[in-house]
Structure formats: structure tokens, C-alpha cells
Design a protein around this motif. Structure first.
Motif, PDB file in Angstrom:
ATOM      1  N   GLU A   1       0.820  -1.220   0.000  1.00 12.87           N
ATOM      2  CA  GLU A   1       0.000   0.000   0.000  1.00 12.87           C
ATOM      3  C   GLU A   1       0.850   1.265   0.000  1.00 12.87           C
ATOM      4  O   GLU A   1       0.475   2.279  -0.595  1.00 12.87           O
TER       5      GLU A   1
ATOM      6  N   THR B   1      -4.290   0.055  -6.296  1.00 12.59           N
ATOM      7  CA  THR B   1      -4.056  -0.581  -5.001  1.00 12.59           C
ATOM      8  C   THR B   1      -5.168  -0.277  -4.010  1.00 12.59           C
ATOM      9  O   THR B   1      -5.647  -1.172  -3.299  1.00 12.59           O
ATOM     10  N   GLY B   2      -5.604   0.975  -3.951  1.00 13.68           N
ATOM     11  CA  GLY B   2      -6.639   1.359  -2.993  1.00 13.68           C
ATOM     12  C   GLY B   2      -7.962   0.643  -3.199  1.00 13.68           C
ATOM     13  O   GLY B   2      -8.764   0.534  -2.267  1.00 13.68           O
TER      14      GLY B   2
ATOM     15  N   VAL C   1      -9.491  -3.434   3.574  1.00 12.25           N
ATOM     16  CA  VAL C   1      -8.079  -3.306   3.244  1.00 12.25           C
ATOM     17  C   VAL C   1      -7.244  -3.894   4.373  1.00 12.25           C
ATOM     18  O   VAL C   1      -7.416  -3.580   5.548  1.00 12.25           O
TER      19      VAL C   1
ATOM     20  N   HIS D   1      -4.042  -4.403   6.663  1.00 11.33           N
ATOM     21  CA  HIS D   1      -2.984  -3.509   7.101  1.00 11.33           C
ATOM     22  C   HIS D   1      -1.778  -4.228   7.693  1.00 11.33           C
ATOM     23  O   HIS D   1      -0.726  -3.627   7.846  1.00 11.33           O
TER      24      HIS D   1
END
Length: 253
Positions: free
Chosen positions: A202, A221-222, A248, A250
Motif C-alpha cells: 500500500e 491498489t486502494g 483493506v 494492514h
């Protein structure tokens, strides 16, 4: 409407009759920084080599700027895996970088002062100017990787392919390499990087290509760097830790 500068259609490849890539399709637009991720054996390195005519394709087509590789290769730079290079070859860092200019110089001509100056400037950009006269076998792994990146930079290509440039390098070298790659993107260059560390995807890449013998997902990517797409790519064998916000991921273990 802008056209893709890289177009891959129905690409397949194998090693010793074992299919490594099957029906690979994707487009890449100019000015993007793409991370190629997937498990070991997914065909990430083979994808780059097949696109660059370093490995034969079984089927499909590859085009750059609407042209086959042979007609576009002067606009393309490539950094192979460090482990695939003979680092015992008796040459110094400046000569290694100068080799990146042989497409302009010609293999039968000796590089001139201007060529050496360009090579030195590329080393300087990578923080390696003080090692210009050092034999490459005497450099650390991170230093060798910086030299190889300098060799690609000196070509002033429009597209760069890099096969795990961050593997086995120290944190300082990793930051230096990513700074250069993001600078290339900012001036409109297109960069595709085989990458192994999901935790940094990210932060490092604006596009990601999930690959496991075929394209699982490709995009910004987002939008697509999600737990679901990672699980599809890695076969659902991931162990998760940390929080997942809005789909997403992390952190990983």
C-alpha cells in the motif's frame, strides 16, 4: 482516451512441460508504479522474462507502445534478480553501469567520456559514486542492487521492469530504491516491480497485479488490495493479524 503502453493478451509459458503462466491478460497505462505479487511459483519472474523475450511464450502476445518487444526494447529497462547475476565477473561498478548504454554506443565501440559521465551521474543518484572503481564482487548485496538500478536508470527508458529489487537489501537501500522508483513515476515513467512483502504494498505502489499462474486481479491498489483478493491469490493460506478496515489489509504474519 489514452491507450495502454503495455498490453498482454492470452499469454502462456511453461518450464519443462509444466505450465507456469496460463491465459495472462492485462493492460498497463503510462506513469504507473505496479507491484506484482503472488506466492512462490506463481510465475512472477517468468512473466517478466516472457514479456522481454528472455523466455519463450507458448501462446499469446505482448506489445509495448503497440509494438513487439524487438522494436521497443530501446525504451525498456530491466533489473533482474540479484541472484541470477555473476557477481564474480571482473569489472567495476562504473563499467557495469556503462553497459546500460551499449544499446546507444554499439557493442563494437568503446564508451567515450560522455558515456562515462552519464554512468557516473547514475551511480551518484544511487549514492554509489564513491564506489565507482570498486569491483562488484567486493560490494555488499544492497550496494550491488544499487549499481544494477543505476545501470537501468542510465538508459533513460520509458518502461522499467524490476525483479525483486528489494529482496535482501538493508532498510536504507530499500528506502533509496523506492525513492527513485517513485521519482520515475512522478515524471511519467512506467515501472513494474516483482515484490514479496505484502506489508509495504500500500505504501509503495499505486497499482497492484495479483498473479498466481494467471491474473487474479489487477488495478489500483486502494481498490483491490483486499483480504479477499490476497486470499484468492495465495490459496487462502494466509494468517492474519491486525485490523482490516473497509476491506483493506494492514498487517500480516
Amino acid at each position: 482516451m489514452a491507450k495502454p503502453i503495455i498490453k498482454i493478451e492470452n499469454l502462456s509459458a511453461s518450464y519443462r512441460k509444466n505450465t507456469v503462466l496460463h491465459d495472462v491478460n492485462f493492460d498497463v497505462m503510462s506513469g504507473s508504479l505496479t507491484g506484482i505479487v503472488g506466492p512462490n511459483g506463481a510465475g512472477k519472474s517468468t512473466l517478466l522474462k516472457t514479456m522481454l523475450n528472455l523466455h519463450p511464450a507458448l501462446a499469446g502476445s505482448v506489445s509495448f507502445f503497440g509494438l513487439p518487444f524487438a522494436k521497443a526494447k530501446k525504451r525498456i529497462g530491466y533489473v533482474p534478480q540479484r541472484g541470477s547475476v555473476d557477481w564474480d565477473f571482473p569489472t567495476d561498478a562504473l563499467d557495469v553501469v556503462t553497459m546500460g548504454l551499449y544499446g546507444q554506443i554499439g557493442w563494437l565501440r568503446r564508451p567515450g567520456r560522455l558515456h562515462k559521465e552519464k554512468a557516473y551521474e547514475a551511480l551518484e543518484k544511487m549514492g554509489m559514486a564513491d564506489y565507482a572503481d570498486r569491483q562488484i564482487s567486493q560490494l555488499s548485496g544492497g550496494q550491488q542492487q544499487r549499481v544494477f538500478l543505476a545501470r537501468a536508470l542510465v538508459q533513460h527508458a520509458d518502461i522499467y521492469f524490476m525483479d525483486e529489487p528489494l529482496a535482501g537489501v538493508d532498510a536504507t537501500t530499500e528506502r533509496a530504491i523506492m525513492t527513485i522508483l517513485k521519482e520515475l513515476k512522478s515524471i511519467g515513467k512506467t515501472v513494474m516491480v516483482v515484490h514479496h512483502d505484502l506489508q509495504t504494498v500500500e505504501d509503495y505502489f499505486d497499482h497492484v497485479l495479483f498473479l498466481n499462474q494467471t491474473v487474479i486481479k489487477h488495478g489500483k491498489t486502494g481498490h483491490i488490495f483486499t483480504k479477499e483478493n490476497i486470499a484468492k491469490t495465495y490459496g487462502g493460506n494466509m494468517h492474519w493479524k491486525g485490523e482490516v478496515n473497509q476491506g483493506v489489509v494492514h498487517s500480516f504474519e
